[in-house]
Design a protein around this motif. Structure first.
Motif, PDB file in Angstrom:
ATOM      1  N   UNK A 109       8.874 -29.574   4.433  1.00 42.35           N
ATOM      2  CA  UNK A 109       9.434 -30.534   3.556  1.00 42.35           C
ATOM      3  C   UNK A 109      10.454 -29.684   2.571  1.00 42.35           C
ATOM      4  N   UNK A 110      11.608 -30.404   2.397  1.00 38.19           N
ATOM      5  CA  UNK A 110      12.401 -29.722   1.608  1.00 38.19           C
ATOM      6  C   UNK A 110      12.231 -29.438   0.216  1.00 38.19           C
ATOM      7  N   UNK A 111      11.136 -30.051  -0.114  1.00 36.00           N
ATOM      8  CA  UNK A 111      10.479 -29.751  -1.511  1.00 36.00           C
ATOM      9  C   UNK A 111       9.853 -28.644  -1.904  1.00 36.00           C
ATOM     10  N   UNK A 112       9.523 -27.866  -0.602  1.00 35.56           N
ATOM     11  CA  UNK A 112       8.493 -26.753  -0.583  1.00 35.56           C
ATOM     12  C   UNK A 112       9.296 -25.480  -0.468  1.00 35.56           C
ATOM     13  N   UNK A 113      10.653 -25.283  -0.508  1.00 37.39           N
ATOM     14  CA  UNK A 113      11.397 -24.125  -0.375  1.00 37.39           C
ATOM     15  C   UNK A 113      12.786 -24.280  -1.169  1.00 37.39           C
ATOM     16  N   UNK A 114      13.403 -23.179  -1.224  1.00 31.40           N
ATOM     17  CA  UNK A 114      14.910 -23.291  -2.010  1.00 31.40           C
ATOM     18  C   UNK A 114      15.835 -22.934  -1.059  1.00 31.40           C
ATOM     19  N   UNK A 115      16.719 -23.705  -0.562  1.00 36.46           N
ATOM     20  CA  UNK A 115      18.089 -23.396   0.202  1.00 36.46           C
ATOM     21  C   UNK A 115      18.873 -22.124  -0.299  1.00 36.46           C
ATOM     22  N   UNK A 116      19.076 -21.368   0.813  1.00 39.69           N
ATOM     23  CA  UNK A 116      19.771 -19.860   0.376  1.00 39.69           C
ATOM     24  C   UNK A 116      18.863 -19.092  -0.248  1.00 39.69           C
ATOM     25  N   UNK A 117      19.420 -17.827  -0.758  1.00 41.91           N
ATOM     26  CA  UNK A 117      18.551 -16.641  -1.386  1.00 41.91           C
ATOM     27  C   UNK A 117      19.412 -16.093  -2.136  1.00 41.91           C
ATOM     28  N   UNK A 118      18.774 -15.578  -3.257  1.00 41.56           N
ATOM     29  CA  UNK A 118      19.384 -14.651  -4.432  1.00 41.56           C
ATOM     30  C   UNK A 118      19.274 -13.177  -4.097  1.00 41.56           C
ATOM     31  N   UNK A 119      18.759 -12.791  -2.923  1.00 41.52           N
ATOM     32  CA  UNK A 119      18.735 -11.258  -2.621  1.00 41.52           C
ATOM     33  C   UNK A 119      18.746 -11.264  -1.216  1.00 41.52           C
ATOM     34  N   UNK A 120      19.182 -10.066  -0.649  1.00 35.55           N
ATOM     35  CA  UNK A 120      19.120  -9.888   0.932  1.00 35.55           C
ATOM     36  C   UNK A 120      17.771  -9.544   1.555  1.00 35.55           C
ATOM     37  N   UNK A 121      17.418 -10.044   2.698  1.00 36.79           N
ATOM     38  CA  UNK A 121      16.301  -9.879   3.465  1.00 36.79           C
ATOM     39  C   UNK A 121      16.133  -8.422   3.513  1.00 36.79           C
ATOM     40  N   UNK A 122      14.764  -7.998   2.959  1.00 35.66           N
ATOM     41  CA  UNK A 122      14.431  -6.502   2.977  1.00 35.66           C
ATOM     42  C   UNK A 122      13.155  -6.108   3.432  1.00 35.66           C
ATOM     43  N   UNK A 123      12.306  -7.097   3.413  1.00 36.40           N
ATOM     44  CA  UNK A 123      10.836  -6.996   3.799  1.00 36.40           C
ATOM     45  C   UNK A 123       9.994  -7.970   4.483  1.00 36.40           C
ATOM     46  N   UNK A 124       9.076  -7.885   5.488  1.00 39.19           N
ATOM     47  CA  UNK A 124       8.476  -8.994   6.132  1.00 39.19           C
ATOM     48  C   UNK A 124       7.034  -8.883   5.268  1.00 39.19           C
ATOM     49  N   UNK A 125       6.578  -9.861   4.875  1.00 39.32           N
ATOM     50  CA  UNK A 125       5.393  -9.997   4.230  1.00 39.32           C
ATOM     51  C   UNK A 125       4.384 -10.809   5.101  1.00 39.32           C
ATOM     52  N   UNK A 126       3.031 -10.357   5.478  1.00 38.15           N
ATOM     53  CA  UNK A 126       1.966 -10.598   6.170  1.00 38.15           C
ATOM     54  C   UNK A 126       1.182 -11.409   5.415  1.00 38.15           C
ATOM     55  N   UNK A 127       0.733 -12.644   5.784  1.00 38.15           N
ATOM     56  CA  UNK A 127      -0.338 -13.719   5.101  1.00 38.15           C
ATOM     57  C   UNK A 127      -1.546 -14.027   6.067  1.00 38.15           C
ATOM     58  N   UNK A 128      -2.609 -14.550   5.616  1.00 38.53           N
ATOM     59  CA  UNK A 128      -3.632 -15.064   6.409  1.00 38.53           C
ATOM     60  C   UNK A 128      -3.625 -16.303   5.825  1.00 38.53           C
ATOM     61  N   UNK A 129      -3.856 -17.441   6.643  1.00 38.40           N
ATOM     62  CA  UNK A 129      -3.934 -18.744   6.048  1.00 38.40           C
ATOM     63  C   UNK A 129      -4.906 -19.058   5.368  1.00 38.40           C
ATOM     64  N   UNK A 130      -6.196 -18.864   5.240  1.00 35.13           N
ATOM     65  CA  UNK A 130      -7.327 -19.230   4.705  1.00 35.13           C
ATOM     66  C   UNK A 130      -7.557 -20.898   5.135  1.00 35.13           C
ATOM     67  N   UNK A 131      -7.471 -21.044   6.499  1.00 33.63           N
ATOM     68  CA  UNK A 131      -7.361 -22.320   7.003  1.00 33.63           C
ATOM     69  C   UNK A 131      -6.900 -22.369   8.420  1.00 33.63           C
ATOM     70  N   UNK A 132      -6.587 -23.508   9.109  1.00 33.19           N
ATOM     71  CA  UNK A 132      -6.208 -23.526  10.656  1.00 33.19           C
ATOM     72  C   UNK A 132      -4.784 -23.530  10.491  1.00 33.19           C
ATOM     73  N   UNK A 133      -4.415 -23.154  11.748  1.00 27.88           N
ATOM     74  CA  UNK A 133      -2.947 -23.175  12.194  1.00 27.88           C
ATOM     75  C   UNK A 133      -2.329 -24.568  11.713  1.00 27.88           C
ATOM     76  N   UNK A 134      -3.159 -25.516  12.284  1.00 25.79           N
ATOM     77  CA  UNK A 134      -2.707 -27.133  12.236  1.00 25.79           C
ATOM     78  C   UNK A 134      -2.629 -27.604  10.722  1.00 25.79           C
TER      79      UNK A 134
END
Length: 500
Positions: A227-252
């Motif tokens: 949903x467009x309500x759940x993120x911001x268009x564009x960035x205020x900094x350059x991409x410099x890292x990858x962040x690994x998460x676990x969902x605590x729930x299902x893929x679905x």
């Protein structure tokens, strides 16, 4: 999951899974307990509860188990909720948008507390909800014995509001029916769901086609926009890292939640446990809300599962995710090291613990093709001599120790070369885990350097692991930190303070 603001999020358990189902013929086979060591079968307590609940509410037992396995791998997680507010092996949900927990309580007379914490009550509650949905759909007694007729009921149980999402959820359950399941509960009980032909009667969901668009940024992924309500268009900094998460729930559930406009949470990619399928939900160029202070510069990758259950972290998931991370690093010039590929828990300002102790960082970084110890990207690991490091120390050797601690799973957060309280805590935890004196000081015997990944330092005279004896092949000497190269299969891990 987090992740825009510190305040708790209202969660919704609308579940959906991307994937297709191979439709086979129709036949029903019973779910059986694992073979008894002496040749017979010996149903355990969870198996018996599925049998009782299925009989009481006239629900196919194999459907009940396949649904529970898809939700939780039959792990109740000691009554803790999923990211969507779902409880127990049947994932009975209590959140502002879905109330299957409360419905189960009304139908069975079980208290909400028992439904959350008691596996027998939870399974019974899941069966009761399914039966109530079947009655609403007009599924008569004769039809209730046909597992394929339950497809629309299963689709409704998932809680998705979009027909395509509901179909994706139900298709996953019927894929488990078709392929079979072998599950082990936290208490060690094994349940087997034999593979069986299926011909699901999708009804109104037949026309709901699963999304098949390719990701605009990663060709191997599917594209299902958040949903467009759940993120911001564009960035205020350059991409410099990858962040690994676990969902605590299902893929679905994760995909559906990111589509919910009230969620205020998202990630760029979601990875499925069973086969490593990847769905992109936010463009790389945009700011997903997944890691607070890491949002502006990070790309977030969610992995299906629970941090306390390693069965979700399959080889297919590791390999698929690592290929994605390597691609992102190459595309955006991100160093392939542990200073730039980090866990959610390592991002400053976060209170989450994912990916947790069951995530194999060493294996993952090997698959990515980078350094397991954070070398590269300006982090030096080899020095002519080594100082003793303690609170207040600073410099390149502190950065090396911090990188190696992160690689071992003892988070210091950002590698900044400053030995502060978080580094002291990580060193102390490392020492305790290996049976060493927990003084929070990083020291090394003369001539025993911090080891760079893939090297084996020369042994000094004496017993490895003893004072004056050099270092173990892949663990540690006293308070010194080394990268952890996993031992060969079948070889035991290092004993505290010594070698295997």
């Amino acid at each position: 999951m987090n992740r825009r603001t510190p305040r708790p999020l209202q969660l919704r358990a609308a579940l959906a899974v991307l994937g297709t189902l191979t439709v086979l013929g129709a036949a029903v086979q019973p779910v059986v307990a694992a073979p008894h060591p002496e040749g017979g079968t010996s149903p355990g307590p969870v198996s018996r509860e599925f049998t009782r609940a299925a009989a009481e509410f006239d629900v196919p037992r194999d459907v009940l188990i396949a649904l529970g396995y898809g939700e939780t791998h039959l792990d109740d997680h000691d009554g803790r909720p999923s990211q969507a507010g779902g409880y127990g092996v049947m994932h009975l949900v209590s959140n502002p948008d879905q109330h299957t927990l409360e419905l189960a309580s009304r139908l069975t007379g079980e208290t909400p507390r028992d439904l959350r914490r008691n596996t027998a009550a939870n399974i019974r509650g899941g069966a009761a909800v399914l039966r109530a949905y079947a009655d609403d759909a007009g599924l008569g007694r004769a039809r209730r014995h046909d597992a394929d007729a339950w497809y629309p009921i299963v689709a409704r149980y998932g809680g998705a509001t979009e027909p395509s999402s509901a179909r994706l959820y139900a298709d996953t359950v019927y894929t488990f029916l078709a392929d079979g399941v072998r599950a082990r509960t936290p208490d060690g009980e094994e349940l087997t769901l034999p593979a069986r032909p299926v011909a699901p009667e999708r009804g109104r969901y037949e026309a709901a086609v699963a999304p098949a668009a390719q990701s605009p940024d990663y060709p191997s992924a599917l594209w299902v926009p958040a949903s467009t309500s759940n993120y911001a268009v564009g960035r205020t900094a350059s991409i410099s890292k990858v962040v690994i998460h676990v969902t605590q729930g299902s893929y679905a559930g994760t995909i559906s939640w990111f589509q919910n406009p009230t969620a205020e949470v998202s990630a760029h990619y979601v990875v499925r446990s069973s086969d490593g399928q990847i769905t992109q939900m936010v463009r790389d160029k945009d700011t997903a809300w997944h890691a607070r202070s890491g949002n502006a510069s990070g790309i977030g990758i969610e992995h299906e599962g629970y941090i306390d259950d390693p069965t979700w972290f399959t080889d297919a998931m590791y390999r698929s995710s690592a290929a994605l991370t390597a691609y992102l690093c190459d595309r955006y010039g991100i160093p392939k090291d542990r200073a730039h590929i980090v866990g959610h828990s390592e991002v400053p300002g976060n209170d989450h613990t994912d990916p947790g102790p069951n995530w194999n960082w060493t294996y993952y970084m090997q698959l990515v093709g980078g350094s397991t110890g954070g070398g590269g990207g300006g982090v030096q690991l080899s020095f002519p001599s080594y100082d003793t490091l303690r609170s207040g120390s600073s410099g390149a050797q502190v950065s090396a120790a911090q990188s190696l601690l992160n690689a071992q799973g003892f988070s210091v957060g950002t590698v900044d070369g400053s030995f502060g309280s978080k580094t002291t805590t990580a060193v102390t935890a490392f020492q305790r885990a290996r049976g060493l004196g927990a003084d929070g000081v990083v020291g090394a015997p003369p001539g025993a350097p911090l080891r760079t990944p893939g090297t084996r330092p020369a042994q000094r005279p004496g017993r490895p692991g003893a004072p004056g004896g050099g270092c173990c092949p892949w663990r540690c000497f006293r308070g010194r930190i080394t990268t952890s190269r996993p031992p060969p299969r079948g070889r035991p891990p290092a004993r505290p303070g010594g070698c295997p």
